[in-house]
Design an enzyme around this catalytic site. Structure first.
Site, PDB file in Angstrom:
ATOM      1  N   ASP A 453       0.842  -1.188   0.000  1.00 58.93           N
ATOM      2  CA  ASP A 453       0.000   0.000   0.000  1.00 58.93           C
ATOM      3  C   ASP A 453       0.889   1.255   0.000  1.00 58.93           C
ATOM      4  O   ASP A 453       1.588   1.483   0.970  1.00 58.93           O
ATOM      5  CB  ASP A 453      -0.963   0.000   1.191  1.00 58.93           C
ATOM      6  CG  ASP A 453      -0.271  -0.339   2.516  1.00 58.93           C
ATOM      7  OD1 ASP A 453       0.758  -1.033   2.517  1.00 58.93           O
ATOM      8  OD2 ASP A 453      -0.780   0.101   3.545  1.00 58.93           O
ATOM      9  N   GLU A 658      12.546   2.698   6.572  1.00 59.56           N
ATOM     10  CA  GLU A 658      11.609   1.693   6.078  1.00 59.56           C
ATOM     11  C   GLU A 658      11.851   1.310   4.618  1.00 59.56           C
ATOM     12  O   GLU A 658      11.722   0.153   4.231  1.00 59.56           O
ATOM     13  CB  GLU A 658      10.187   2.252   6.232  1.00 59.56           C
ATOM     14  CG  GLU A 658       9.081   1.364   5.739  1.00 59.56           C
ATOM     15  CD  GLU A 658       7.723   2.062   5.803  1.00 59.56           C
ATOM     16  OE1 GLU A 658       6.713   1.362   5.944  1.00 59.56           O
ATOM     17  OE2 GLU A 658       7.669   3.306   5.698  1.00 59.56           O
TER      18      GLU A 658
END
Length: 739
Positions: A453, A658
């Site tokens: 996502d 991340e």
């Protein structure tokens, strides 16, 4: 003699230069300069007199103010607060509590040497050493030290060793959580709680009355925390989950019996797990698998075993491995990796008496998940037999920011002439009907379940796609289950009652490997027919509604190698034709620029598209390439990723984030996409990194060769490394050709 030895004063050499921060900074004795080795400094006249005494005519050389004592590392005598303040004022020119290549200070600071009792100084230079100094002083301050004896080795440590050490000794600890009375006040609070009365709230599944009683007791004994304890019903429906949005909460995971530290009475203790990043307190799905690859490298087998047990608990009591353990995720899963995770733990623990029971429970849980989640409608496409990300749900996903869907909902709000919140509520509860919105949010939920996502690959279509990634994972489930039943359970495994609900099995039914072999073969044949593209040399997603192969080029095509799905010919084609499309300066792209298309104000970047790269894509690709003996390609890709992560770590104050822009050579940790980047927000010193990038780093170091590791430590870009190796080979060949 024994007593004398036990009580002798510590010498500084008794301590490890690279001890973890707690060990390094908690010892008073280590930072007391009375016992530290001292470097005696002589003036030129004193040296001459000293040499005359011992019969040496000429002095060796004049002692400099920063001379290193022979045979030992230099140490500094540092006053923590004044030095930290001075360092920040001089070097942190953008005042963000980090020292990076973007700061414009002189990049040098003198420190007093411990060997001279602070009389002499040595200049610490460069971004890397100064940022490490900032980090060490920040830690020393946190441990309450006013003065430290600091080893130079902690400042100029090989960056590969330093980052590996931080992952092993600090980052995993910083990301570890457990859910019980000791943490519930913090963990059960939800930063996404949008209600008028945000409070810690915890949900217990119907089959866990002991946990319900435990938390009710916690709530009674500690009324000040206002803990709301709720029992879930046995059947969890989309309507019920929608209604829970009025009171979101944390879902419990597995516990074990223990004795209370203070009371000594029997109590419950949560099984630990690792979260993706420091702001999270709940257990996540595929993030946990990716983290486990690094945890196992660092010999944290018990932690990975504990996560597997938590996953089995989730399957037994919530019906699936959840996207994450919050109430609004009850209907949503994530990419399934349980069998591989459990088998990796078993390989490490098979000498232990309970190892086979652990594996059996995990395989049984995976069988239940396979049937009740991935091969049941709505996720199963009954025509092809392939699976899709397609979770159930009602209305607007509640965990997003309140403004996230304004652009989507605004035209419908105007159509019904309602206030925004009024319309959202009316739509969620079916008081207004908008089939187009239903379709939009079905795909939106599917994107979130996919873990990707968001991406233009999935926009407005995700729930209709039999994706290459999901079906590769399910092929791996099928082959893992078949191989395990056949090889470790005598080709039969008995289904217990707790894992039968929702499956085609009756309690006590015996399962063999043959049916799982057939399922794998059938999936493979279908994927070859519908998803393999011979011309492109890649697998593509398949649209089950349009009944056509998609064209978006995604790095998840390489998951077919990880799963062992590809034939040797397909693997060779993927490496020759497919792989070059995704390879960039810092590793693998999530997708190609061509597939992403043009971006602009009306069509912004998505984080799972070009030019970004993610640790899961890298690790699965390396593993898959090695599986098919493409060792050079695996090493090359691993080196590129590790180099990029190391370079950002060195240049930007120890940052580990991340995701990365794998096309950027200077600041790859800066990601200009809708969610920004997790792991940037720290002051002074990073404490957690990011779980799957931490894992990719220590995992990748197992893949590259010794030459590569040395080059990585000197921050050698891959093209430079290759050229150096070629020159060495040329010299070696030339030497052989000489007469």
């Amino acid at each position: 003699m024994a007593g004398t030895t036990a009580h002798r004063p510590h010498n500084a050499d008794d301590y490890g230069v690279y001890d973890d921060a707690k060990t390094y900074y908690a010892s008073d004795d280590r930072h007391n300069n009375r016992h530290g080795a001292r470097t005696r400094t002589y003036s030129q006249n004193t040296l001459l007199r000293h040499f005359e005494k011992i019969g040496v005519k000429e002095p060796f050389r004049r002692g400099s103010h920063d001379e290193r004592a022979l045979g030992e590392g230099r140490r500094f005598l540092v006053q923590v607060e004044p030095t930290l303040k001075s360092l920040q004022e001089q070097e942190d020119t953008d005042s963000n509590m980090q020292i990076t290549i973007e700061d414009s200070g002189p990049k040098v600071i003198p420190l007093r040497t411990a060997g001279s009792a602070g009389h002499n100084r040595f200049d610490v230079r460069g971004t890397y050493m100064l940022s490490n100094l900032l980090q060490e002083l920040t830690l020393a301050k946190e441990y309450g030290r006013s003065q430290i004896i600091l080893d130079e080795g902690r400042l100029n440590e090989n960056p590969v060793d330093r980052l590996s050490r931080l992952v092993r000794d600090h980052f995993w600890e910083g990301l570890t959580r457990r859910i019980d009375a000791s943490t519930v006040e913090v963990a059960a609070r939800d930063p996404k709680d949008w209600t008028d009365d945000p409070r810690p709230r915890i949900y217990i599944p119907a089959g866990c009355p002991e946990q319900y009683e435990y938390y009710k007791r916690v709530a009674q004994e500690r009324p000040e925390i206002k803990l709301d304890v709720q029992m879930l019903p046995k059947d969890i429906t989309p309507d019920y989950v929608r209604d829970l949005n009025e009171k979101p909460g944390l879902l419990v995971v597995a516990v074990k019996e223990a004795k209370g530290e203070k009371t000594g009475k029997p109590t419950l203790e949560g099984l630990p797990f690792v979260v993706p990043g420091g702001r999270f307190n709940e257990l996540y799905g595929w993030d946990s698998y990716m983290a486990s690859l690094g945890l196992l490298v660092n010999e944290r087998v018990d932690m990975v075993k504990s996560i597997v047990e938590n996953f089995c608990f989730c399957i037994e009591h919530y019906g699936k491995i959840l996207n994450a353990t919050r109430s609004y995720y009850l209907l949503r899963s994530q990419p399934p990796f349980l069998t591989d995770m459990a088998l990796r733990v078993y390989e490490k623990t098979k000498h232990e008496p309970d190892a086979i029971d652990f594996l059996k429970r995990a395989i049984l849980a995976a069988i239940k998940e396979y049937h009740t989640v991935w091969t049941s409608e709505p996720r199963l496409d009954p025509v092809t037999g392939l699976s899709r990300y397609r979770p159930e749900g009602r209305g607007v996903p509640p965990e997003t920011e309140s403004t996230h869907f304004v652009h989507v909902l605004e035209p419908y709000r105007k159509k019904h002439n309602m206030e925004f919140q009024e319309f959202v509520r009316a739509y969620n509860y079916g008081e207004v009907h908008e089939p187009e919105l239903d379709e939009y949010f079905m795909h939106d939920r599917a994107v979130r379940e996919s873990g990707h996502d968001t991406t233009y690959r999935f926009e407005g279509v995700c729930a209709n796609l039999a994706t290459i990634d999901l079906n590769s994972l399910l092929f791996k489930y099928e082959t893992d289950i078949a191989r395990t039943i056949r090889g470790l359970f005598g080709d039969k495994i008995i289904m217990p009652e707790e894992f039968c609900a929702g499956t085609p099995y009756e309690p006590g039914e015996v399962l063999s490997s043959a049916v799982w072999d057939r399922r794998a073969k059938r999936r493979k044949l279908t994927m070859d027919k519908l998803m393999w593209n011979e011309k492109e040399g890649m697998f593509f997603d398949y649209d089950t509604v349009k009944k056509e192969q998609c064209t978006y080029e995604t790095a998840t095509t390489l998951w077919a190698l990880w799963a062992g799905l590809a034939t040797p010919k397909q693997a060779a084609d993927m490496v020759k034709k497919g792989l070059p499309r995704f390879e960039a300066y810092g590793g693998l792209l999530a997708g190609t620029e061509k597939s992403r298309g043009e971006i602009g104000l009306e069509r912004p970047n998505r984080q799972w598209d070009y030019p970004y790269g993610w640790a899961p894509q890298q690790m699965l690709a390396w593993t898959g390439l090695l599986r098919y003996s493409f060792n050079e390609e695996a090493e090359r890709l691993a080196y590129k990723w590790l180099y990029m992560v190391t370079k950002a770590f060195v240049d930007f104050n120890g940052v580990v984030v991340e995701k990365y822009d794998v096309t950027s050579r200077v600041d790859p940790h800066r990601v200009d996409a809708e969610y920004g980047n997790q792991g940037l927000d720290f002051k002074g010193v990073a404490k957690e990194g990011f779980a799957w990038v931490n894992a990719s780093y220590v995992y990748g170091l197992q893949i590259i060769n010794a030459h590569m590791r040395r080059a990585l430590g000197t921050l050698t870009p891959y093209p430079t490394f290759v050229r150096a190796m070629e020159l060495n080979e040329e010299k070696a060949l030339a030497a052989l050709s000489l007469p």
